[in-house]
Design a protein around this motif. Structure first.
Motif, short mmCIF file in Angstrom:
data_model
loop_
_atom_site.label_atom_id
_atom_site.label_comp_id
_atom_site.label_asym_id
_atom_site.label_seq_id
_atom_site.Cartn_x
_atom_site.Cartn_y
_atom_site.Cartn_z
N LYS A 128 7.01 7.67 -3.86
CA LYS A 128 7.17 8.05 -5.27
C LYS A 128 8.44 8.87 -5.52
CE LYS A 128 2.49 7.50 -6.72
NZ LYS A 128 2.33 6.18 -6.25
N ARG A 138 0.82 -1.22 0.00
CA ARG A 138 0.00 0.00 0.00
C ARG A 138 0.85 1.27 0.00
NH1 ARG A 138 -2.53 -3.27 4.08
NH2 ARG A 138 -1.40 -2.16 5.67
N ASN A 139 0.39 2.25 -0.75
CA ASN A 139 0.95 3.60 -0.78
C ASN A 139 2.48 3.63 -0.90
OD1 ASN A 139 -1.68 4.62 -0.32
ND2 ASN A 139 -1.42 4.24 1.87
#
Length: 175
Positions: free
Chosen positions: A104, A100-101
């Motif tokens: 970036k 999850r998540n």
């Protein structure tokens, strides 16, 4: 020299894919997903603030050294991420497993690995018997970063070197 660099890059990619792909199982998924957060800012800073606020000497001094080391270690990580904008493995390699998540920003070096070593090295230096527990814990956090698809082995190695170096410097120059 270029040939050697290409061989190292290929070896690193294979090692990453083995850790991230072949080792996956439910047990490791659970534990590594949670243990990786030990290298995150909230736990690293929060734990050291609590030790600094509520522990006797020499624990207070060690906690303060760890806090300084954490803060200083963020600088070379931020600089390296700008100078070497390496894409995270899950963005660059098809089939990479992630959770999850995922982050970036740039991959190199691993900030979580840097933080865990910047945090733990002052404790290992002040209380050497703790190294038998703390060093494997730091290595587990670094390993988890590859397992979770967020970093290559060289990202983790660089983070461990930066965190250890900054912590050693903090201890050496401590008044």
């Amino acid at each position: 020299m270029r040939h050697l660099f290409m061989k190292l890059h290929l070896w690193e990619r294979r090692l990453f894919q083995w850790i991230n792909g072949r080792m996956h199982n439910r047990f490791l998924n659970f534990w590594l997903y949670h243990l990786t957060h030990l290298g995150g800012a909230t736990i690293a800073i929060g734990t050291n603030l609590l030790i600094w606020a509520f522990s006797p000497q020499p624990w207070r001094t060690t906690a303060f050294q760890a806090l300084v080391s954490l803060a200083v270690s963020h600088v070379p990580v931020a600089i390296a991420k700008k100078l070497y904008p390496r894409r995270r493995p899950y963005l660059a390699l098809p089939g990479t497993r992630t959770f999850r998540n995922p982050l970036k920003d740039h991959s190199f070096p691993s900030g979580h690995t840097t933080a865990i070593f910047a945090w733990l090295v002052p404790y290992m230096a002040a209380f050497p018997p703790l190294a038998f527990v703390l060093l494997p814990l730091g290595c587990i956090v670094g390993f988890s970063r590859m397992y979770l698809g967020l970093h290559y082995p060289s990202d983790v190695l660089a983070g461990a070197v930066i965190g250890t170096g900054v912590a050693a410097g903090t201890i050496a120059f401590w008044p």
